[in-house]
Motif scaffolding. Structure first.
Motif, short mmCIF file in Angstrom:
data_model
loop_
_atom_site.label_atom_id
_atom_site.label_comp_id
_atom_site.label_asym_id
_atom_site.label_seq_id
_atom_site.Cartn_x
_atom_site.Cartn_y
_atom_site.Cartn_z
N ASP A 116 0.91 -1.23 0.01
CA ASP A 116 0.06 -0.16 -0.13
C ASP A 116 0.66 1.37 0.07
O ASP A 116 1.72 1.56 0.75
CB ASP A 116 -0.97 -0.15 1.41
N SER A 118 -0.46 4.41 -0.41
CA SER A 118 -1.65 5.36 -0.52
C SER A 118 -0.99 6.73 0.18
O SER A 118 -1.43 7.72 -0.32
CB SER A 118 -2.77 4.88 0.23
N LYS A 124 -2.37 0.76 -4.33
CA LYS A 124 -1.44 -0.42 -4.38
C LYS A 124 -0.49 -0.60 -5.44
O LYS A 124 -0.75 -0.47 -6.52
CB LYS A 124 -2.30 -1.59 -4.38
#
Length: 251
Positions: A116, A118, A124
């Motif tokens: 991840d 983010s 992803k």
């Protein structure tokens, strides 16, 4: 985050939605790996700094040396769509590498390498790693350490070549200063090409100025050739150097 090597295991069976010559080009895992020796390197994203400035360029540079060790193909995988990967390959001028788009992250997830990102607005993406795959089975995998940021210390091309062939000769780093219309510059480029030596050309008036040439080389004439940081000189000096190094241009 737990990142585990999968040495001895088979690569995941997926279908990659790639692009080639502006058309869709679906590629299955078996198309890449079955009955072949393949070097794979995976990275967080196309057009990102480390990927574009170091990871891809060095694999492209060392591709002939890797292939001389029995490698059939060198593959770059990223969790990007096919349009982006096709554009990135063209931007990188990396014709020696096959760019594979793992747009849905299926291959990367099955490899246990989907992470991840983010915090960067990436969603992803793939963790950075490389691996040697023989007939679909992972023989060796180099996974970057689980550290903050984007570590890049073990998945590079030189580490892979060191594993494959520790004594293999690396290509020399060659830089050539030239200017348009210079016959001596053309002669130097011809000699380097005939000696199968890749080089980076810096063209005065386009890539650098005369001041840059003086500052970098101490000279005011072109061509100026540098090999592994050593100033060789002009076209005649290059011929002498090639002869002494026993790298003779073809007749």
């Amino acid at each position: 985050m737990t990142l585990q090597a999968r040495e001895g295991q088979r690569v995941p069976e997926v279908t990659f939605r790639c692009r080639k010559d502006n058309e869709w080009n679906d590629i299955r895992s078996a198309d890449i790996f079955k009955g072949r020796n393949v070097v794979v390197f995976a990275l967080p994203g196309a057009f990102t700094p480390t990927c574009s400035s170091a990871h891809v360029p060095r694999y492209n540079e060392l591709a002939p040396v890797l292939k001389a060790q029995g490698i059939d193909e060198i593959v770059c995988i990223s969790v990007n769509d096919g349009f982006v990967m096709e554009a990135w390959q063209a931007d990188q001028c990396a014709e020696r590498i096959t760019f594979i788009a793992d747009g849905n992250g299926e291959f990367t997830d099955a490899m246990g390498m989907l992470v991840d990102k983010s915090d960067l607005g990436f969603g992803k993406r793939s963790w950075r790693y490389s691996m040697l795959v023989r007939d679909g089975v992972i023989e060796k995998q180099f996974i970057e350490p689980d550290e903050p940021g984007d570590p890049f210390v073990v998945s590079d091309a030189d580490t892979m070549l060191e594993y494959l062939a520790p004594n293999a000769a690396r290509p020399k780093d060659v830089v050539l200063f030239t200017k348009p219309g210079c016959p001596y510059c053309k002669a130097a480029k011809d000699d380097l090409q005939q000696a199968s030596m890749d080089f980076e050309e810096i063209v005065l008036g386009r890539d650098a100025s005369l001041r840059s040439l003086r500052a970098a080389t101490g000279a005011m004439t072109v061509p100026q050739v540098f090999v592994n940081g050593e100033r060789i000189g002009g076209s005649e000096e290059l011929k002498v150097w090639l002869d002494r190094a026993r790298i003779r241009p073809a007749a």
